[in-house]
Design an enzyme around this catalytic site. Structure first.
Site, PDB file in Angstrom:
ATOM      1  N   GLU A 154       0.885  -1.175   0.000  1.00 30.68           N
ATOM      2  CA  GLU A 154       0.000   0.000   0.000  1.00 30.68           C
ATOM      3  C   GLU A 154       0.911   1.210   0.000  1.00 30.68           C
ATOM      4  O   GLU A 154       1.437   1.610   1.033  1.00 30.68           O
ATOM      5  CB  GLU A 154      -0.888  -0.027   1.251  1.00 30.68           C
ATOM      6  CG  GLU A 154      -1.858  -1.193   1.307  1.00 30.68           C
ATOM      7  CD  GLU A 154      -3.063  -0.994   0.381  1.00 30.68           C
ATOM      8  OE1 GLU A 154      -3.396   0.157   0.059  1.00 30.68           O
ATOM      9  OE2 GLU A 154      -3.661  -2.007  -0.021  1.00 30.68           O
ATOM     10  N   CYS A 182      -2.229   9.540   2.576  1.00 29.35           N
ATOM     11  CA  CYS A 182      -1.819   8.938   1.302  1.00 29.35           C
ATOM     12  C   CYS A 182      -2.762   9.289   0.159  1.00 29.35           C
ATOM     13  O   CYS A 182      -2.343   9.398  -0.981  1.00 29.35           O
ATOM     14  CB  CYS A 182      -1.701   7.429   1.440  1.00 29.35           C
ATOM     15  SG  CYS A 182      -3.201   6.682   2.070  1.00 29.35           S
TER      16      CYS A 182
END
Ligand code: NAD
Length: 504
Positions: free
Chosen positions: A258, A292
């Site tokens: 990720e 993010c």
């Protein structure tokens, strides 16, 4: 007055009340059970092995014992996690405030409430998601029954980053436990209070033998990566992602990565500019841009850009007043190294808004940059801070070309009511997610897979996807043994007749 079922309203109320009391008693009993287990866990953890290799070996032994496979064990773990988040919310919020200057309510929403909601959602659906799924058996292969059986992978490693230090450690943990694995969890050393809280609380609430927290930095992570796991789930930056993948390759261990990237936002004049500015200001400044899926930069046309700058000025003022530095709602950059990096990026364009900074205080004012060249430093790396470059392009085609020139982002956004523009972005660009007329909300939809593509990551999770990523989907086929027709015709010696039958 009688209600349906023939009961009077007072009688129904009495019944409702006693049901409520019964449920509360059940909840209290559950909590008591968890507490007593907690104390045993805390006691047994004093005799714990200490080396990384010992931790992994111990976790594997627990997996091999088979206890984590029972659905009841998995459900119990998720319930205990929810209890921990409810009972320890205060100290977890304080840890977030200490490590990231994040206001308790912010910490509660992003790192506590969201995880508890996900855990409850997974727990309630777990029976359905882990049930064997029958698939069609073609006539020529039958008679028989084919099914897909989800089984846990074994012992998995979760490596978490610092920006949402609880959320990004616990969300994958939910999937790993729901799927029946044992877990070694490595929180980020850059948020030490949160790391310590996880190391202290998780063994108290969860099965301390099956969930093991290893604290530390590069040295400890490197030692962990030298061990054999059945899956590695890493959240963090691309550089470390490559280190993780290289280490995993040595033992052919599957990985979920990720990662991050530069998430673009297209804004055009079909959408109210003030509303777009409100979304962008919020998305860019939440957690000081250290998210993010935060909007990284804006792509828009020269006529929209100045209006957007004006609207952003108003939106930012509405969020943090005239002095964000003294506003407790405005958090800080995680450390001086990252603050210095961000200060360097301010040189990449003309400061249209903000620009103030204070290295010692890890403070960067919400900043908008214009006249930004596509090859300037701020456009070459993920910003991960409250700096917003506005890149002007002639039209949508040029915007699409700009997005396609870089790596696939983790998220892409558009503020437009034009269905043609929306369809073009869906068709012509690729990213982990595409969200239209909002920012970051895709994370809150549990049935949407969350993950990147290309340089922004591989694999995805959340909801059922989390159970899938931590499970092996095993094919099981049981053939009825009352017909051996296929076996007779599909093997030598082939005769003219059997060949004809096979070809048919
Ligand atoms: P980080 O520095 O905390 O690193 C993550 C983990 O990697 C930590 O546990 C750390 O100990 C370990 N690590 C660091 N250097 C290492 C090394 N040399 N060898 C082995 N392990 C090492 O976090 P970060 O990477 O700075 O986080 C920010 C990045 O993560 C951004 O790019 C962001 O976009 C990305 N991110 C992605 C997601 C997502 O869900 N896709 C979520 C959050 C952050």
């Amino acid at each position: 007055m009688l209600l349906s079922g023939g009961r009077s309203r007072p009688a129904a109320r009495v019944e409702q009340r006693s049901r409520y009391l019964l449920n509360s008693r059940r909840t209290v009993r559950n909590h008591q059970r968890i507490r007593s287990r907690t104390m045993t866990a805390a006691a047994s953890s004093t005799q714990r092995p200490v080396s990384v290799a010992d931790e992994v070996r111990a976790a594997r032994r627990v997996f091999d014992s088979g206890k984590t496979r029972a659905l009841s064990w998995r459900v119990e773990q998720l319930r205990a996690l929810e209890t921990m988040l409810t009972e320890r919310s205060g100290e977890l919020e304080q840890a977030l405030l200490h490590d990231l200057g994040r206001k308790p309510i912010d910490g509660y929403i992003a790192d506590i409430y969201s995880v508890r909601t996900e855990s409850a959602y997974v727990r309630k659906n777990l029976g359905k998601w882990t049930r064997d799924r029958r698939v069609r058996t073609p006539l020529s292969m039958g008679p028989g029954r084919a099914r897909v059986h989800r089984q846990p992978l074994g012992t998995v490693l979760i490596i978490a980053p610092w920006n949402y230090p609880l959320h990004l450690a616990l969300m994958p943990l939910i999937g790993a436990l729901a799927a029946g694995n044992t877990v070694v969890l490595k929180p980020s050393e850059l948020t030490p209070r949160c790391s310590a809280a996880l190391a202290d609380l998780l063994p108290r609430y969860l099965d301390a033998d099956a969930v093991r927290v290893v604290e530390g930095g590069v040295e400890e992570t490197t030692a962990l990566l030298n061990e054999k796991f059945d899956h590695i789930f890493f959240t963090g930056n691309e550089t470390v992602g490559k280190i993780v993948m290289a280490a995993a390759a040595k033992t052919l261990t599957p990985v979920t990565l990720e990662l991050g990237g530069k998430s673009p936002v297209w804004v055009d004049d079909t959408f109210p500019i003030e509303k777009a500015a409100d979304w962008i200001a919020w998305g860019k400044c939440t957690n000081n841009g250290q998210t993010c899926v935060a909007p990284d930069y804006v792509l828009t046309t020269p006529d929209v850009a100045p209006r957007l700058v004006d609207a952003l000025r108003d939106s930012i003022r509405r969020l943090y007043g005239d002095d964000p530095k003294s506003n407790p709602d405005y958090s800080r950059i995680v450390n001086e190294r990252h603050t210095a990096r961000l200060i360097g990026l301010l040189e990449s364009g003309t400061v249209a808004l903000g620009g103030a900074h204070d290295l010692g205080d890890k403070y960067i004012e919400p900043t908008v940059l214009v006249d930004v060249a596509a090859d300037s430093p701020v456009m070459r790396e993920e910003i991960f801070g409250p700096i917003l470059p506005i890149v002007t392009v002639e039209n949508l085609d040029e915007a699409v070309a700009t997005i396609r020139a870089g790596s696939h982002p983790l998220a892409a956004y558009a503020f437009t009511t034009s269905e043609a523009v929306q369809a073009t972005l869906v068709r012509e660009t690729s990213s982990g997610s595409l969200t239209i007329n909002a920012l970051m909300l895709q994370l809150g939809i549990p049935d949407l897979p969350f993950g990147g593509v290309g340089a922004s990551g591989m694999g995805s999770y959340h909801g059922e996807h989390s159970v899938r990523v931590f499970s092996h989907e095993r094919s099981i086929f049981r053939r009825g043994n009352f017909s051996d027709f296929l076996l007779r015709i599909a093997r030598p010696p082939f005769t003219e007749r059997s060949e004809k039958q096979l070809r048919r």
